[in-house]
Motif scaffolding. Structure first.
Motif, mmCIF file in Angstrom:
data_model
loop_
_atom_site.group_PDB
_atom_site.id
_atom_site.type_symbol
_atom_site.label_atom_id
_atom_site.label_comp_id
_atom_site.label_asym_id
_atom_site.label_seq_id
_atom_site.Cartn_x
_atom_site.Cartn_y
_atom_site.Cartn_z
ATOM 1 N N THR A 170 -7.528 -10.931 -9.400
ATOM 2 C CA THR A 170 -8.008 -9.719 -10.090
ATOM 3 C C THR A 170 -7.658 -8.471 -9.278
ATOM 4 O OG1 THR A 170 -9.811 -11.021 -10.991
ATOM 5 C CG2 THR A 170 -10.057 -8.631 -11.122
ATOM 6 N N SER A 171 -7.872 -8.583 -7.916
ATOM 7 C CA SER A 171 -7.582 -7.426 -7.049
ATOM 8 C C SER A 171 -6.102 -7.031 -7.173
ATOM 9 C CB SER A 171 -7.909 -7.778 -5.598
ATOM 10 O OG SER A 171 -9.278 -8.053 -5.473
ATOM 11 N N TRP A 172 -5.266 -8.095 -7.045
ATOM 12 C CA TRP A 172 -3.827 -7.805 -7.173
ATOM 13 C C TRP A 172 -3.476 -7.264 -8.572
ATOM 14 C CZ3 TRP A 172 -1.127 -6.744 -3.236
ATOM 15 C CH2 TRP A 172 -1.356 -7.385 -2.022
ATOM 16 N N GLY A 173 -4.097 -7.800 -9.574
ATOM 17 C CA GLY A 173 -3.867 -7.337 -10.955
ATOM 18 C C GLY A 173 -4.195 -5.842 -11.092
ATOM 19 N N CYS A 174 -5.324 -5.454 -10.513
ATOM 20 C CA CYS A 174 -5.752 -4.057 -10.578
ATOM 21 C C CYS A 174 -4.761 -3.153 -9.841
ATOM 22 C CB CYS A 174 -7.152 -3.916 -9.969
ATOM 23 S SG CYS A 174 -8.420 -4.655 -11.023
ATOM 24 N N VAL A 175 -4.276 -3.664 -8.668
ATOM 25 C CA VAL A 175 -3.273 -2.899 -7.910
ATOM 26 C C VAL A 175 -2.030 -2.690 -8.790
ATOM 27 C CG1 VAL A 175 -1.703 -3.011 -5.930
ATOM 28 C CG2 VAL A 175 -4.143 -3.591 -5.650
ATOM 29 N N ALA A 176 -1.657 -3.855 -9.439
ATOM 30 C CA ALA A 176 -0.447 -3.799 -10.280
ATOM 31 C C ALA A 176 -0.624 -2.820 -11.434
ATOM 32 C CB ALA A 176 -0.150 -5.213 -10.815
ATOM 33 N N LEU A 177 -1.773 -2.873 -12.114
ATOM 34 C CA LEU A 177 -2.022 -1.985 -13.252
ATOM 35 C C LEU A 177 -2.007 -0.526 -12.807
ATOM 36 C CD1 LEU A 177 -4.839 -3.924 -15.182
ATOM 37 C CD2 LEU A 177 -2.475 -3.561 -15.902
ATOM 38 N N THR A 178 -2.555 -0.255 -11.622
ATOM 39 C CA THR A 178 -2.578 1.115 -11.090
ATOM 40 C C THR A 178 -1.150 1.632 -10.896
ATOM 41 O OG1 THR A 178 -4.613 0.555 -9.942
ATOM 42 C CG2 THR A 178 -3.490 2.561 -9.209
ATOM 43 N N VAL A 179 -0.354 0.749 -10.291
ATOM 44 C CA VAL A 179 1.034 1.162 -10.007
ATOM 45 C C VAL A 179 1.801 1.335 -11.322
ATOM 46 C CG1 VAL A 179 3.208 0.432 -8.914
ATOM 47 C CG2 VAL A 179 1.013 0.098 -7.739
ATOM 48 N N ILE A 180 1.586 0.360 -12.273
ATOM 49 C CA ILE A 180 2.298 0.449 -13.572
ATOM 50 C C ILE A 180 1.910 1.736 -14.293
ATOM 51 C CG2 ILE A 180 2.467 -0.609 -15.891
ATOM 52 C CD1 ILE A 180 2.123 -3.358 -14.414
#
Ligand code: ADP
Length: 723
Positions: free
Chosen positions: A55-65
């Motif tokens: 989830t943490s990595w997913g959130c990082v990814a969504l932020t960057v996207i």
């Protein structure tokens, strides 16, 4: 309140979607991506560690996207800074959430461990509200964790204890711990006894925050303890009630237990065990008792001793001390169990028995009386020492009737056999006198009397006494002989005194004969002899001659020295003849005789001469007692009567001086006389004669009127029934 993980996951996904849409498609110049922190925290609180990381990595990814989508290649400083802040916030929140998740998992594991224990663990706060309730508590009390959490613990379980709860709390606050027994009531209403241990938890500032109670159900153990105690008490009471002093000792002989009876000895405990025996056993018995005890301990054989034991009153009593070992399966002695039994009474009885046996033995020897016991139906015998002596057998022969028979006098064998047969038939009493022919040729007279003892029992027996009466017999015979001789002497003396009377009795018929002879001659010398008259005179002569010869025969028989001979006699006739013999004396003293005879005439079995002697004696004493009487007629009343069904009575009553009270008691003593010329043997001889005939003689005196002398004689057996 617990949250459903799925709901939270959906919520987290929705939040993430909303944040992404706003971040990517709205022109807002704020760091909206920071809100991904909420998503990370929601997932971390419900899901596993990998899901949280993902989830943490997913959130990082969504932020960057979102950053890439909302900005083209012209990056200005502001948006980059906002993106970096958001990424930092997500990273920080992820690290913290993961760490928190790890410590929560550890705590969870520890709580699960608490559930593993069998103990009931309950945690409650300082208001007694339950905050933790493990599986053990669920099982013990019956309430589930959900039911118990938040409940006031003491109300829920209805806590009761021997000390008050306030006191327990005070102790807990003081020392931080308490332990003891409580009573709780379970969900199903049953009461349980609990062993409870409490610990107080204080926070970092030292403020009391919670109590951790570890409870164990000890109801069964308590019941068993109670039962065990009851059984122990019962056993103890039983052992105390045993009428003996019970004790046990270790395998090496050290006393370890005594029952309450030992109080009688002044011993209440086994503290000074080493010295107990020494302090209570009589010094004379202690050595032997200790030797026997040591030997028993060494060999393992049962121990026995009879010793005097001192009681608390200082008196020694005989006791039997006995002990048996208790062994294990390998035969090793574990303990000794013993009982001291008071045998003082038995000992005294034994001593008394030994004493009376000695007395009896001496008495038997002195009285020459032995004992014989004969068992029925077999006839087995037991003889006392004196019996062996009487039969002259050594003590090692087994007594039997055959041995007795071997000593029997030949003339008495039949008599003895008959008595033995009677005894085998079980007659209640055997009374027998017989003779024994001893090996040295002497003859013994014995008197045997035996009674049937316990005739109803299974083993009846005759208990009898055998008395050697040889000497008594000899003495009796000697006495009889001297009595007979004395009687003869007194008779002869009496005849001397009666000489005048006798002379008269004889001379009178002789004179009559002479007169009749003269008359006969005269009738013959007549010119015409009258033969009829002659015949009459001769008949008279014969009659007178017979009378004279009768008198002479009686006198002779009285003067003769001979042994008494018994015959069945007419008592009236004897009294009549006796009066005739003293007729002259009666006439000379002007005594009037009033004779009254019983009808029918009593028959007695007696010696004629001796009986005449008695009657003459009594008559002559009466005559003499009246010789000085002038004021009243001299009357002699003689009567024969039946006395009772078995006896006849002769009474000689005079009107003489009578007998003074002083003399009455010694009248029949030999040599007692009040007469100047008297011998004092008359009444003494009369008594001997009457008693030898089985009768009795006595005197009564009528004050101033005279004496009444009387005697009774047994009637002849055959005639008895007629009276
Ligand atoms: P004895 O005639 O030689 O004295 P007895 O033994 O016959 O011996 O009598 C003993 C005594 O008993 C007499 O001395 C007399 O005192 C007293 N006695 C016996 N018979 C009578 C009697 N019928 N009346 C009074 N006294 C009697």
């Amino acid at each position: 309140m617990r949250h459903d993980p799925r709901v939270l996951s959906v919520l987290a996904a929705a939040v993430a979607l909303v944040v992404f849409l706003i971040d990517a498609f709205t022109p807002l110049d704020i760091a909206i991506a920071v809100l991904y922190v909420v998503v990370v925290l929601l997932v971390a609180s419900t899901s596993s560690r990998p899901a949280a990381i993902l989830t943490s990595w997913g959130c990082v990814a969504l932020t960057v996207i979102a950053f890439a989508m909302s900005h083209d290649e012209h990056y200005s400083g502001g948006p980059v800074a906002r993106c970096l802040v958001s990424l930092l916030a997500i990273a920080t929140a992820s690290v913290l959430a993961l760490r928190n998740q790890k410590s929560t998992a550890t705590l969870q594991e520890q709580l699960q461990l608490l559930d593993l224990t069998h103990d009931a663990i309950v945690v409650y706060d300082m208001n007694d509200l339950i905050t933790f309730w493990n599986q053990g508590a669920e099982q013990l009390y019956g309430w589930t964790t959900q039911q118990a959490i938040g409940q006031p613990v003491h109300e829920l379980t209805q806590t009761r204890s021997s000390v008050s709860l306030d006191e327990i709390r005070r102790e807990l606050l003081r020392s931080g711990r308490w332990q003891g027994e409580l009573q709780h009531v379970r969900n199903d209403g049953t009461t349980v006894v609990i062993s409870s241990r409490w610990a107080l938890w204080r926070d970092a500032k030292g403020k009391p925050r919670a109590v951790l109670a570890t409870n164990n159900d000890i109801t069964v153990r308590k019941q068993m303890e109670g039962e065990l105690r009851r059984q122990k008490d019962e056993l103890r009471a039983t052992i105390d009630a045993i009428p003996g002093m019970v004790w046990s000792s270790s395998s090496d002989g050290r006393l370890v237990f005594i029952n309450r009876r030992w109080n009688e000895l002044g011993v209440t405990c086994v503290e000074n065990d080493g010295d107990i025996w020494r302090s209570i056993v009589h010094p004379d018995d202690y050595g032997a008792m200790q030797r026997a005890w040591r030997e028993a301990i060494a060999t393992g054989a049962p121990f026995e001793s009879v010793s005097r034991i001192r009681h608390s009153d200082g008196v020694y009593r005989w006791m039997h001390i006995g002990a048996e070992p208790l062994r294990d399966s390998a035969g090793k002695i574990l303990r000794w169990y013993g009982v001291n039994t008071d045998i003082e009474e038995r000992k005294q009885a034994e001593q008394a028995l030994a004493r009376s046996e000695a007395f009896l033995s001496d008495a038997q020897r002195l009285s020459r009386t032995g004992s014989i016991a004969t068992k029925l139906p077999g006839g087995e015998m037991w003889w006392s020492d004196e019996t062996y002596r009487i039969f002259d057998y050594s003590k090692d022969v087994a007594p039997s009737f055959q041995l007795i028979l071997a000593r029997a006098h030949p003339e008495d064998i039949a008599l003895m056999r008959q008595a033995y047969q009677q005894s085998l038939a079980g007659v209640p009493l055997i009374d027998l006198e017989h003779r024994l022919a001893m090996p040295d040729g002497s003859v013994k007279h014995v008197h045997y009397v035996a009674r049937l003892a316990a005739p109803q029992s299974a083993n009846p027996e005759y208990v009898g006494a055998l008395m050697d009466v040889t000497e008594r017999r000899a003495a009796q015979e000697a006495l009889d002989r001297s009595t007979a001789e004395l009687a003869h002497v007194t008779r002869v003396t009496m005849l001397g005194e009666l000489a005048a009377s006798i002379a008269h009795e004889v001379t009178q018929p002789l004179a009559a004969i002479a007169t009749c002879g003269d008359a006969a001659l005269r009738w013959l010398n007549r010119p015409q002899p009258d033969l009829k008259e002659v015949g009459q005179s001769i008949n008279q002569m014969i009659h007178d001659a017979r009378r004279a010869s009768d008198v002479i025969r009686q006198i002779r028989s009285m003067a003769q020295k001979r042994d008494p001979s018994h015959a069945v006699l007419d008592l009236n006739a004897i009294v009549r003849e006796s009066i005739e013999l003293v007729r002259r004396e009666l006439d000379a003293h002007r005594v009037e005789v009033d004779a009254d005879y019983a009808s029918p005439a009593p028959s007695v079995c007696a010696d004629r001469v001796q009986l005449q002697q008695v009657v003459i004696n009594l008559v002559m004493n009466g005559v003499q007692a009246m010789s000085g009487i002038t004021a009243r007629p001299r009357e002699l009343r003689i009567r024969t009567r039946s006395f009772d069904a078995r006896h006849a009575l002769v009474v000689v009553e005079d009107s003489g001086t009578g007998i003074s009270e002083e003399n009455a008691g010694r009248l029949f003593n030999a040599f007692f006389t009040t007469k100047a010329e008297g011998m004092g043997m008359g009444l003494s001889i009369c008594r001997s004669i009457v008693e030898a005939h089985g009768g009795r003689i006595w005197a009564e005196s009528q004050e101033g009127k005279g004496a009444v002398m009387q005697f009774v004689l047994p009637l002849d057996e055959a005639k008895r029934n007629e009276y």
